[in-house]
Design an enzyme around this catalytic site. Structure first.
Site, PDB file in Angstrom:
ATOM      1  N   SER A  86       0.859  -1.193   0.000  1.00 18.86           N
ATOM      2  CA  SER A  86       0.000   0.000   0.000  1.00 18.86           C
ATOM      3  C   SER A  86       0.887   1.232   0.000  1.00 18.86           C
ATOM      4  CB  SER A  86      -0.899   0.006   1.241  1.00 18.86           C
ATOM      5  OG  SER A  86      -1.798   1.094   1.211  1.00 18.86           O
ATOM      6  N   GLU A  87       0.596   2.173  -0.903  1.00 17.17           N
ATOM      7  CA  GLU A  87       1.532   3.283  -1.108  1.00 17.17           C
ATOM      8  C   GLU A  87       1.662   4.229   0.072  1.00 17.17           C
ATOM      9  OE1 GLU A  87      -1.830   4.516  -4.142  1.00 17.17           O
ATOM     10  OE2 GLU A  87      -1.006   2.637  -3.411  1.00 17.17           O
TER      11      GLU A  87
END
Length: 500
Positions: A327-328
């Site tokens: 997840s960024e």
């Protein structure tokens, strides 16, 4: 002199006999003392996670701190975070990647009340990191062939929103090893406000869970960094290896007094709930798309899922397939949604939803997250799409009268040589118009970046710049797909029905 050991035997402190200067201030007013207008303000946080609300709430009561250029991934929610300083008129320009569902932010932008410098999320983190490191500019593949390169991003609209008064600055383009890159300028902040879970009185900070996001990079950048901490502790109570922001970057520390909220609650049992009514046609289409997309994952893949429909895919991945999700906002090893009562405000995904962590997961800042992405360390990314062209161009972040921002999408598709890009979407829009075109009409997210398109009717591959139909839904025909696809395509000699 007396040496006293702390609770960590490896660290010995000079208690009472060593001079050190506490950076803790008694109030937020004292923390903001001396700050005036015309500043570049770096504000950490992602969604509601790690947002320095205590400081922001105090700033809105100080009208002399005005004409602010605010740098933040987004502007919070209506009535929360930086959105409050938009309402008071203290912020006159935002440098952000995402408007999201903040209607105040969107309305002010589309009615010419503020400037907005839309910046891909990874570029935003790297521009601030570069400024902190004394690097004035850097080259990146993110945004090549898009409005970012061309200088067409609307910065300011007129009052009615039907005319663009100011656009972004075109980027210099240079080739390295046969690939194009854009020159991005660093950001240099005057004041940074960040939120830590723990800070010692010297200024060493520890960020819990995924709340490090932009806080770590932003805290390193500015001339004046103010930290609000949930827990203020004595030196030595944070182990040296747990210090995410070293003390030399921090100037003032204030006690956080706001509660931590969660933007989107998602629970693992929600997917198992029995629906009282029959699923709608749209829900049936969506599940069909998601089930087919789940077949794209291979055992051992490291994958990033875009917000929205792609987040449903893990529910349908075969149990024998082990996938690591990234997840960024700073997580490698996303677990399932939590059970009710076990949600954690410091653990959210890129869609601001509550999540858990798998054993073996790791946490980091946004700047490192996007280094993984641009560097091609992610095997697969699955994104939603508004339009895809016959040669694999993707448009998924904006359309006339509706601008949400590109978030991290431009970064996610910036290295298609190493990261396989799969787009999932309905075949036609709500008006029955094809979403697979010869050329995208909406602003591009990336050029020639899509390798596969999965819709409710078909699966296409983009091979050597050409669209090839490889699978079709058993309920349709090639003739129907042709009618509903504006782009020309070839039919694979190995064409087969979609099986889910």
């Amino acid at each position: 002199m007396l040496l006293t050991k702390t609770s960590h035997p490896s660290l010995v402190l000079w208690r009472n006999y060593v001079r050190y200067s506490s950076k803790v201030v008694s109030s937020v007013d004292e923390a903001l003392e001396g700050i005036t207008g015309n500043i570049t303000l770096l504000s950490g946080g992602f969604g509601l996670s790690g947002v320095p609300d205590t400081i922001i709430n105090a700033m809105k009561e100080k009208p002399h701190i005005n004409n602010i250029t605010a740098v933040s991934n987004n502007a919070g929610l209506e009535g929360r975070g930086l959105s409050q300083l938009l309402v008071t008129g203290q912020i006159t320009k935002m440098i952000s990647s995402y408007i999201g569902g903040n209607r105040t932010f969107e309305k002010m932008y589309l009615t010419g009340q503020i400037d907005l410098e839309l910046t891909p999320q990874g570029n935003l983190a790297e521009r601030v990191r570069a400024g902190a490191a004394g690097i004035p500019a850097f080259y990146t593949p993110t945004g090549v062939g898009t409005w970012l390169e061309e200088g067409k991003l609307p910065v300011r609209y007129n009052e009615t929103g039907d005319e663009v008064l100011k656009t972004s600055v075109p980027r210099e383009v240079r080739e390295f090893n046969g690939k194009k890159y854009l020159l991005e300028p660093a950001i240099f902040g005057d004041v940074a406000i960040v939120k830590a879970y723990k800070a010692d009185t010297l200024g060493n900070c520890w960020f819990r869970g995924a709340s490090r996001n932009f806080n770590s990079a932003f805290g390193r950048n500015a001339k004046l960094t103010i930290v609000e901490a949930e827990h203020i502790v004595q030196p030595g109570e944070i182990r040296p290896e747990d210090v995410h922001l070293p003390s030399l970057y921090v100037h003032k520390i204030v006690q956080s007094v706001t509660t931590k909220d969660i933007e989107i609650f998602k629970y693992s049992e929600d997917g198992n709930a029995t629906e009282a009514s029959e699923p709608t046609e749209a829900e049936i289409k969506r599940e069909r798309i998601v089930r087919r997309a789940a077949q794209e994952f291979k055992d051992g893949d490291i994958a990033n899922l875009g917000i929205g429909i792609p987040t449903l895919i893990p529910n349908f991945i075969a149990p024998e397939i082990d996938v690591t999700l990234q997840s960024e906002n700073g997580i490698l090893g996303l677990g399932p949604y939590p059970k009710r009562g076990e949600e954690d405000a410091d653990l959210i995904n890129a869609g601001k939803e509550t999540v858990t962590l798998k054993p073996g997961s790791s946490l980091f800042g946004s700047e490192e997250s996007f280094a993984m992405i641009r560097g091609g360390k992610i095997d697969l990314t699955v994104l939603g799409g508004l339009q895809v062209s016959s040669n694999g161009d993707l448009a998924n972040w904006g359309l006339p009268g509706r601008v949400k921002g590109m978030g991290g999408a431009m970064d996610l598709v910036s290295n298609p040589e190493s990261t396989r890009v799969v787009v999932i979407m309905e075949h036609v829009d709500k008006k029955g118009r094809s979403k697979i075109l010869e050329e995208c009409k909406f602003p591009l997210t990336g050029q020639s970046c899509v390798s596969r398109i999965i819709t409710d009717l078909a699966v296409f591959d983009v091979i050597d710049g050409k669209l090839v139909l490889i699978e079709y839904d058993p309920s349709t025909t090639v003739e129907e797909i042709t009618r509903k696809t504006e782009a020309k395509f070839e039919v694979s000699s190995d064409l087969k029905p979609i099986t889910i």
